[in-house]
Motif scaffolding. Structure first.
Motif, PDB file in Angstrom:
ATOM      1  N   GLY A   1      -7.684  16.233  -2.702  1.00 31.58           N
ATOM      2  CA  GLY A   1      -8.642  15.321  -2.081  1.00 31.58           C
ATOM      3  C   GLY A   1      -8.779  14.016  -2.849  1.00 31.58           C
ATOM      4  O   GLY A   1      -8.835  12.932  -2.253  1.00 31.58           O
ATOM      5  N   ILE A   2      -8.819  14.090  -4.193  1.00 29.83           N
ATOM      6  CA  ILE A   2      -8.906  12.874  -5.012  1.00 29.83           C
ATOM      7  C   ILE A   2      -7.661  12.017  -4.829  1.00 29.83           C
ATOM      8  O   ILE A   2      -7.749  10.781  -4.699  1.00 29.83           O
ATOM      9  CB  ILE A   2      -9.110  13.251  -6.483  1.00 29.83           C
ATOM     10  CG1 ILE A   2     -10.490  13.872  -6.676  1.00 29.83           C
ATOM     11  CG2 ILE A   2      -8.940  12.033  -7.391  1.00 29.83           C
ATOM     12  CD1 ILE A   2     -10.722  14.397  -8.076  1.00 29.83           C
ATOM     13  N   TRP A   3      -6.491  12.661  -4.797  1.00 27.26           N
ATOM     14  CA  TRP A   3      -5.262  11.891  -4.583  1.00 27.26           C
ATOM     15  C   TRP A   3      -5.281  11.211  -3.218  1.00 27.26           C
ATOM     16  O   TRP A   3      -4.878  10.043  -3.093  1.00 27.26           O
ATOM     17  CB  TRP A   3      -4.053  12.821  -4.670  1.00 27.26           C
ATOM     18  CG  TRP A   3      -2.763  12.129  -4.347  1.00 27.26           C
ATOM     19  CD1 TRP A   3      -1.967  11.422  -5.194  1.00 27.26           C
ATOM     20  CD2 TRP A   3      -2.137  12.052  -3.041  1.00 27.26           C
ATOM     21  NE1 TRP A   3      -0.886  10.911  -4.508  1.00 27.26           N
ATOM     22  CE2 TRP A   3      -0.954  11.274  -3.200  1.00 27.26           C
ATOM     23  CE3 TRP A   3      -2.452  12.552  -1.790  1.00 27.26           C
ATOM     24  CZ2 TRP A   3      -0.110  11.019  -2.129  1.00 27.26           C
ATOM     25  CZ3 TRP A   3      -1.604  12.278  -0.731  1.00 27.26           C
ATOM     26  CH2 TRP A   3      -0.452  11.535  -0.905  1.00 27.26           C
ATOM     27  N   PHE A   4      -5.742  11.918  -2.219  1.00 28.48           N
ATOM     28  CA  PHE A   4      -5.815  11.348  -0.873  1.00 28.48           C
ATOM     29  C   PHE A   4      -6.751  10.139  -0.851  1.00 28.48           C
ATOM     30  O   PHE A   4      -6.422   9.097  -0.275  1.00 28.48           O
ATOM     31  CB  PHE A   4      -6.296  12.424   0.106  1.00 28.48           C
ATOM     32  CG  PHE A   4      -6.442  11.941   1.524  1.00 28.48           C
ATOM     33  CD1 PHE A   4      -5.354  11.896   2.368  1.00 28.48           C
ATOM     34  CD2 PHE A   4      -7.674  11.530   2.010  1.00 28.48           C
ATOM     35  CE1 PHE A   4      -5.488  11.456   3.681  1.00 28.48           C
ATOM     36  CE2 PHE A   4      -7.823  11.093   3.308  1.00 28.48           C
ATOM     37  CZ  PHE A   4      -6.720  11.054   4.142  1.00 28.48           C
ATOM     38  N   LEU A   5      -7.914  10.263  -1.484  1.00 30.55           N
ATOM     39  CA  LEU A   5      -8.868   9.155  -1.501  1.00 30.55           C
ATOM     40  C   LEU A   5      -8.308   7.956  -2.244  1.00 30.55           C
ATOM     41  O   LEU A   5      -8.503   6.803  -1.837  1.00 30.55           O
ATOM     42  CB  LEU A   5     -10.180   9.611  -2.127  1.00 30.55           C
ATOM     43  CG  LEU A   5     -10.979  10.671  -1.343  1.00 30.55           C
ATOM     44  CD1 LEU A   5     -12.202  11.092  -2.141  1.00 30.55           C
ATOM     45  CD2 LEU A   5     -11.383  10.135   0.020  1.00 30.55           C
ATOM     46  N   ARG A   6      -7.620   8.187  -3.362  1.00 32.54           N
ATOM     47  CA  ARG A   6      -7.056   7.076  -4.125  1.00 32.54           C
ATOM     48  C   ARG A   6      -5.875   6.438  -3.391  1.00 32.54           C
ATOM     49  O   ARG A   6      -5.697   5.219  -3.435  1.00 32.54           O
ATOM     50  CB  ARG A   6      -6.613   7.555  -5.508  1.00 32.54           C
ATOM     51  CG  ARG A   6      -7.764   8.006  -6.397  1.00 32.54           C
ATOM     52  CD  ARG A   6      -7.304   8.319  -7.791  1.00 32.54           C
ATOM     53  NE  ARG A   6      -6.775   7.135  -8.465  1.00 32.54           N
ATOM     54  CZ  ARG A   6      -6.338   7.132  -9.716  1.00 32.54           C
ATOM     55  NH1 ARG A   6      -6.346   8.248 -10.430  1.00 32.54           N
ATOM     56  NH2 ARG A   6      -5.871   6.023 -10.258  1.00 32.54           N
ATOM     57  N   TYR A   7      -5.064   7.244  -2.739  1.00 33.43           N
ATOM     58  CA  TYR A   7      -3.898   6.701  -2.040  1.00 33.43           C
ATOM     59  C   TYR A   7      -4.322   5.809  -0.884  1.00 33.43           C
ATOM     60  O   TYR A   7      -3.703   4.766  -0.624  1.00 33.43           O
ATOM     61  CB  TYR A   7      -3.021   7.849  -1.536  1.00 33.43           C
ATOM     62  CG  TYR A   7      -1.709   7.406  -0.925  1.00 33.43           C
ATOM     63  CD1 TYR A   7      -0.629   7.079  -1.745  1.00 33.43           C
ATOM     64  CD2 TYR A   7      -1.558   7.311   0.450  1.00 33.43           C
ATOM     65  CE1 TYR A   7       0.574   6.675  -1.201  1.00 33.43           C
ATOM     66  CE2 TYR A   7      -0.367   6.907   1.002  1.00 33.43           C
ATOM     67  CZ  TYR A   7       0.705   6.584   0.177  1.00 33.43           C
ATOM     68  OH  TYR A   7       1.895   6.162   0.722  1.00 33.43           O
ATOM     69  N   PHE A   8      -5.391   6.189  -0.195  1.00 33.06           N
ATOM     70  CA  PHE A   8      -5.912   5.398   0.919  1.00 33.06           C
ATOM     71  C   PHE A   8      -7.193   4.667   0.524  1.00 33.06           C
ATOM     72  O   PHE A   8      -8.106   4.511   1.338  1.00 33.06           O
ATOM     73  CB  PHE A   8      -6.183   6.297   2.127  1.00 33.06           C
ATOM     74  CG  PHE A   8      -4.960   6.916   2.727  1.00 33.06           C
ATOM     75  CD1 PHE A   8      -4.154   6.199   3.592  1.00 33.06           C
ATOM     76  CD2 PHE A   8      -4.599   8.211   2.408  1.00 33.06           C
ATOM     77  CE1 PHE A   8      -3.018   6.764   4.147  1.00 33.06           C
ATOM     78  CE2 PHE A   8      -3.463   8.794   2.953  1.00 33.06           C
ATOM     79  CZ  PHE A   8      -2.665   8.067   3.818  1.00 33.06           C
ATOM     80  N   SER A   9      -7.260   4.224  -0.732  1.00 28.26           N
ATOM     81  CA  SER A   9      -8.490   3.607  -1.227  1.00 28.26           C
ATOM     82  C   SER A   9      -8.843   2.328  -0.473  1.00 28.26           C
ATOM     83  O   SER A   9     -10.025   1.983  -0.355  1.00 28.26           O
ATOM     84  CB  SER A   9      -8.354   3.301  -2.724  1.00 28.26           C
ATOM     85  OG  SER A   9      -7.257   2.425  -2.964  1.00 28.26           O
ATOM     86  N   GLU A  10      -7.847   1.604   0.045  1.00 29.10           N
ATOM     87  CA  GLU A  10      -8.153   0.399   0.813  1.00 29.10           C
ATOM     88  C   GLU A  10      -8.920   0.714   2.092  1.00 29.10           C
ATOM     89  O   GLU A  10      -9.535  -0.177   2.688  1.00 29.10           O
ATOM     90  CB  GLU A  10      -6.860  -0.356   1.181  1.00 29.10           C
ATOM     91  CG  GLU A  10      -6.204  -1.075   0.030  1.00 29.10           C
ATOM     92  CD  GLU A  10      -5.333  -0.156  -0.799  1.00 29.10           C
ATOM     93  OE1 GLU A  10      -5.250   1.041  -0.431  1.00 29.10           O
ATOM     94  OE2 GLU A  10      -4.749  -0.601  -1.801  1.00 29.10           O
ATOM     95  N   ILE A  11      -8.903   1.983   2.508  1.00 28.08           N
ATOM     96  CA  ILE A  11      -9.633   2.397   3.703  1.00 28.08           C
ATOM     97  C   ILE A  11     -10.864   3.216   3.331  1.00 28.08           C
ATOM     98  O   ILE A  11     -11.966   2.975   3.836  1.00 28.08           O
ATOM     99  CB  ILE A  11      -8.727   3.208   4.651  1.00 28.08           C
ATOM    100  CG1 ILE A  11      -7.528   2.362   5.092  1.00 28.08           C
ATOM    101  CG2 ILE A  11      -9.495   3.710   5.854  1.00 28.08           C
ATOM    102  CD1 ILE A  11      -6.508   3.123   5.904  1.00 28.08           C
ATOM    103  N   THR A  12     -10.691   4.191   2.446  1.00 26.90           N
ATOM    104  CA  THR A  12     -11.792   5.101   2.130  1.00 26.90           C
ATOM    105  C   THR A  12     -12.950   4.398   1.422  1.00 26.90           C
ATOM    106  O   THR A  12     -14.121   4.701   1.686  1.00 26.90           O
ATOM    107  CB  THR A  12     -11.283   6.258   1.269  1.00 26.90           C
ATOM    108  OG1 THR A  12     -10.650   5.737   0.080  1.00 26.90           O
ATOM    109  CG2 THR A  12     -10.281   7.095   2.041  1.00 26.90           C
ATOM    110  N   VAL A  13     -12.643   3.461   0.522  1.00 27.83           N
ATOM    111  CA  VAL A  13     -13.722   2.775  -0.201  1.00 27.83           C
ATOM    112  C   VAL A  13     -14.562   1.906   0.744  1.00 27.83           C
ATOM    113  O   VAL A  13     -15.803   1.987   0.724  1.00 27.83           O
ATOM    114  CB  VAL A  13     -13.144   1.948  -1.361  1.00 27.83           C
ATOM    115  CG1 VAL A  13     -14.221   1.054  -1.980  1.00 27.83           C
ATOM    116  CG2 VAL A  13     -12.572   2.869  -2.428  1.00 27.83           C
ATOM    117  N   PRO A  14     -13.968   1.061   1.600  1.00 24.77           N
ATOM    118  CA  PRO A  14     -14.812   0.309   2.553  1.00 24.77           C
ATOM    119  C   PRO A  14     -15.608   1.213   3.492  1.00 24.77           C
ATOM    120  O   PRO A  14     -16.765   0.911   3.810  1.00 24.77           O
ATOM    121  CB  PRO A  14     -13.801  -0.547   3.325  1.00 24.77           C
ATOM    122  CG  PRO A  14     -12.643  -0.695   2.411  1.00 24.77           C
ATOM    123  CD  PRO A  14     -12.565   0.606   1.674  1.00 24.77           C
TER     124      PRO A  14
END
Length: 395
Positions: free
Chosen positions: A61-74
């Motif tokens: 899950g952490i890897w997924f969030l970091r890989y798509f950070s341009e989407i998950t963070v906003p």
């Protein structure tokens, strides 16, 4: 007669086979008991493989969030903004304004508030930064004089040599100018894209968040949907309470530290207030770190005594926040132990930097609320299973 004999013979064979099987079973049980695994090892093994699976799922899950950070963070920032302003949209709708128009009005207000703070900081920097630079130059000159005339007794040649070495180390970077420009351009592109993702996500969360949540719940099996729905409602209540309380705490910190800076004659008072307000969204450490900026500005602009009084003001504001505001506003709804907050902030910094620190504590508050809710639900089911829906006990 022959049939009777054959029947008796068959019964005898059946009983003999049963006795043999029981004897063999007894031998197997005896051998199994002789090599039985200790109960502690069995329990530890059962826990170990489950913990390994949980850890693997968490890392994935952490890897997924970091890989798509341009989407998950906003999207995460949009969720925080929605938790802060959803009641305003509901209030406008209750007073006869269509929900679409109410959502536009709230989002427009959010944009005006955000860019208004940026304009305020820019105006202060443009009018007072020149004086601050002069104070910095004067402070550096005083440090040089102290190094020459003070206990260090350094010569001009030594000071100049150290200055030249510092300049050489800065200018000897292997990164070319074009590479730096490209990195800055990429970062700005990500910031702009993230801004619009957060903006549109917040708009649709405010406008039809119930429909989006219903679609998410429908992804789960039928037996678990009731529990997922109630857990989501608990997490949302914890998140909204946390965000609103944090805004009040941040505003109090900003007003207190900005007033102290104004009373002490420290420049960039409004800019310091905005910085403290934004930093206070990271509990415990955010307002303290941003308050240290005010101490540094006071040290550069007014000297060590003013910086000392500024530091005392920052500490006083922090004590008031920790012992009065946080317990009173947060209460038991989002009660998270300070150690858990520190660990959550550190984990957020490791995973996603400053944004991770901003998101980590609200996430911890939501998880804490969900775990407590599921624990209460389990106790209620054990005490009286008939009072709960059937799916809660069989999911």
């Amino acid at each position: 007669m022959g049939a009777t004999f054959r029947g008796r013979a068959y019964a005898f064979q059946h009983r003999a086979a049963g006795l043999c099987s029981r004897s063999l079973g007894a031998v197997e049980d005896s051998s199994r008991r002789s090599v039985q695994i200790p109960i502690g090892v069995e329990i530890a093994t059962a826990w170990a493989w489950r913990l390994l699976i949980i850890a693997a799922a968490g890392l994935l899950g952490i890897w997924f969030l970091r890989y798509f950070s341009e989407i998950t963070v906003p999207v995460a920032i949009a969720v925080l903004g929605t938790a802060l302003t959803i009641n305003a949209v509901d209030w406008l709708e209750d007073h006869g304004i269509p929900r679409l128009a109410a959502t536009f009005m709230v989002v427009l207000f959010m944009l005006l508030a955000f860019f208004g703070m940026l304009a305020l900081v820019g105006q202060q920097l443009s009018t007072q930064v020149s004086d601050l630079k002069a104070n910095v130059v004067e402070g550096i000159t005083q440090v040089q004089d102290w190094a020459k005339d003070g206990p260090l007794d350094l010569s001009d040649a030594q000071l100049q040599s150290w200055i030249d070495d510092a300049k050489a180390s800065i200018s000897s970077s292997d990164t070319s100018l074009l590479t730096r420009i490209g990195e800055v351009g990429t970062t700005l592109t990500h910031i702009v894209a993230g801004f619009f993702i957060a903006l549109f996500s917040a708009f649709f969360f405010l406008y039809e968040g119930d429909r989006i949540w219903s679609w998410v719940v429908a992804l789960f099996p039928q037996a678990a949907r009731e529990r997922v729905h109630t857990s989501g409602q608990t997490a949302w209540r914890s998140l909204t309470a946390f965000v609103r309380a944090t805004v009040i705490v941040a505003l109090t910190d900003a007003l207190g530290i900005a007033f102290a800076a104004w009373a002490l004659g420290v420049p960039l008072t409004l800019a310091i207030g905005v910085l403290v307000f934004l930093g206070a969204f990271v509990p415990i450490v955010g307002a303290l770190v941003s308050g240290m900026v005010a101490v540094l500005v006071a040290l550069v602009a007014q000297g060590p005594w003013t910086a000392l009084f500024m530091l005392l003001a920052v500490v006083a504001v922090q004590q008031f926040e920790s012992h009065v505001l946080q317990p009173f506003l947060m209460g038991k709804i989002v009660a998270v132990h300070p150690l858990a907050i520190i660990i959550a902030i550190a984990s957020g910094v490791v995973v996603a930097g400053v944004v991770g620190a901003l998101i980590a504590v609200p996430l911890a508050a939501c998880l804490n609320g969900v775990v407590r809710h599921l624990a209460v639900t389990a106790r209620e089911f054990q005490s009286d299973p008939e009072e709960l829906p059937p799916e809660l006990g069989h999911a």
